[in-house]
Design an enzyme around this catalytic site. Structure first.
Site, short mmCIF file in Angstrom:
data_model
loop_
_atom_site.label_atom_id
_atom_site.label_comp_id
_atom_site.label_asym_id
_atom_site.label_seq_id
_atom_site.Cartn_x
_atom_site.Cartn_y
_atom_site.Cartn_z
N ASP A 198 0.82 -1.22 0.00
CA ASP A 198 0.00 0.00 0.00
C ASP A 198 0.85 1.27 0.00
O ASP A 198 0.34 2.37 0.15
CB ASP A 198 -0.94 -0.01 1.21
CG ASP A 198 -2.03 1.06 1.13
OD1 ASP A 198 -2.42 1.41 0.00
OD2 ASP A 198 -2.48 1.55 2.18
N SER A 222 -6.36 5.69 -0.31
CA SER A 222 -6.49 4.49 -1.14
C SER A 222 -7.97 4.17 -1.31
O SER A 222 -8.74 4.22 -0.35
CB SER A 222 -5.78 3.31 -0.49
OG SER A 222 -4.42 3.60 -0.27
N GLN A 272 -3.56 -0.42 -7.73
CA GLN A 272 -4.32 0.38 -6.78
C GLN A 272 -4.84 1.65 -7.46
O GLN A 272 -4.14 2.26 -8.28
CB GLN A 272 -3.48 0.79 -5.59
CG GLN A 272 -4.26 1.56 -4.52
CD GLN A 272 -3.34 2.03 -3.39
OE1 GLN A 272 -2.80 3.11 -3.44
NE2 GLN A 272 -3.20 1.20 -2.38
#
Length: 279
Positions: A198, A222, A272
């Site tokens: 992440d 995110s 992502q």
């Protein structure tokens, strides 16, 4: 600090398919999304036979997590087939979901192989760690030491000056491993990779557009995240994380990431989409 991270990424059993987990940085402004990703993966893995390894995880971040409150993880055993197991995990705080995730596991199989070639980059031994750099420059933030803590050794191949941002090529790379060896099952190594996956993905979209996460007029978060695990690896050995911005538009940025081991084997991939809109 590595022991603390391992403890945080190991949710506690409460009842069948229900777990409770703590937070790594209780003084941070919000819960780090990679932490909840990793916790969801570990909770799912706890309900699957050990011979079935995780091969993918898909997740949506729904709400900011409160680092002062524990996280409840509820697992739904969606499928146990002949070679595949699928789990759905909901991470909750105060009764509301902060993340929903699907995690898939598979028994090991044989077949044809192909991978893209690993990029040529300087070895990690030739680079300074992000912790050392932050301590030397005075940029260390002890409330949220994600890449500057004592648990991970992160070494950026591509340096970014966030205090003086300018548009950069849309590719960033970093070497990463744990600070300390791990005598742990594969699910722990996978959760540590999920934790680190992440990072950099929003960063590369910011760098490509010449913006900085230090600006107060940009809202960053995110939105959704996907991981694919291609083979076994160790999180206590160097992994090269290379990320590339795909598209920045409509207040969002999409990026893809790849993890290679020291031998150049592609062991995991990530994608992502992140929120990057003006406040």
């Amino acid at each position: 600090m590595l022991d603390q991270l391992l403890q945080v990424l190991t949710p506690r059993f409460v009842s069948e398919d229900v777990f409770i987990a703590d937070n790594m940085h209780p003084r941070a402004p919000r819960v780090f999304g990679g932490q909840v990703l990793a916790q969801a993966l570990r909770a799912a893995a706890a309900t699957v036979p050990v011979e079935r390894a995780v091969h993918s995880q898909h997740a949506y971040f729904l709400r900011p997590g409160d680092p002062a409150e524990s996280i409840r993880l509820e697992v739904d055993r969606a499928l146990d087939g002949g070679s595949l197991s699928s789990r759905r995990v909901v991470a909750l705080q105060r009764g509301k979901p902060i993340l929903v995730s699907s995690v898939s596991f598979q028994t090991t199989g044989a077949g044809a192989e192909y991978q893209r070639t690993a990029p040529e980059v300087p070895p990690p031994e030739s680079l300074i760690s992000e912790r050392q750099k932050a301590l030397e420059t005075g940029d260390f933030d002890d409330s949220f030491p994600l890449v500057t803590g004592e648990d991970l050794d992160v070494r950026m191949v591509t340096a970014v000056d966030w205090h003086n941002p300018r548009p950069l090529p849309p590719v960033l790379s970093a070497w990463v491993k744990t600070n300390g060896s791990l005598n742990q099952p594969d699910a722990v190594h996978a959760s540590l990779l999920a934790y680190f996956s992440d990072t950099l993905l929003i960063d590369v979209c910011l760098a490509a557009t010449g913006r900085s996460y230090l600006r107060d007029d940009i809202q960053l978060a995110s939105l959704d995240h996907a991981l694919w695990f291609h083979g076994s690896f160790r999180a206590d050995e160097w992994l090269l994380h290379t990320v590339e911005a795909e598209r920045v538009a409509a207040g969002r940025g999409l990026a893809h990431g790849r993890f290679y081991n020291r031998e150049g084997v592609l062991v995991a991939s990530a994608s992502q989409q992140g929120l990057m809109r003006a406040r």
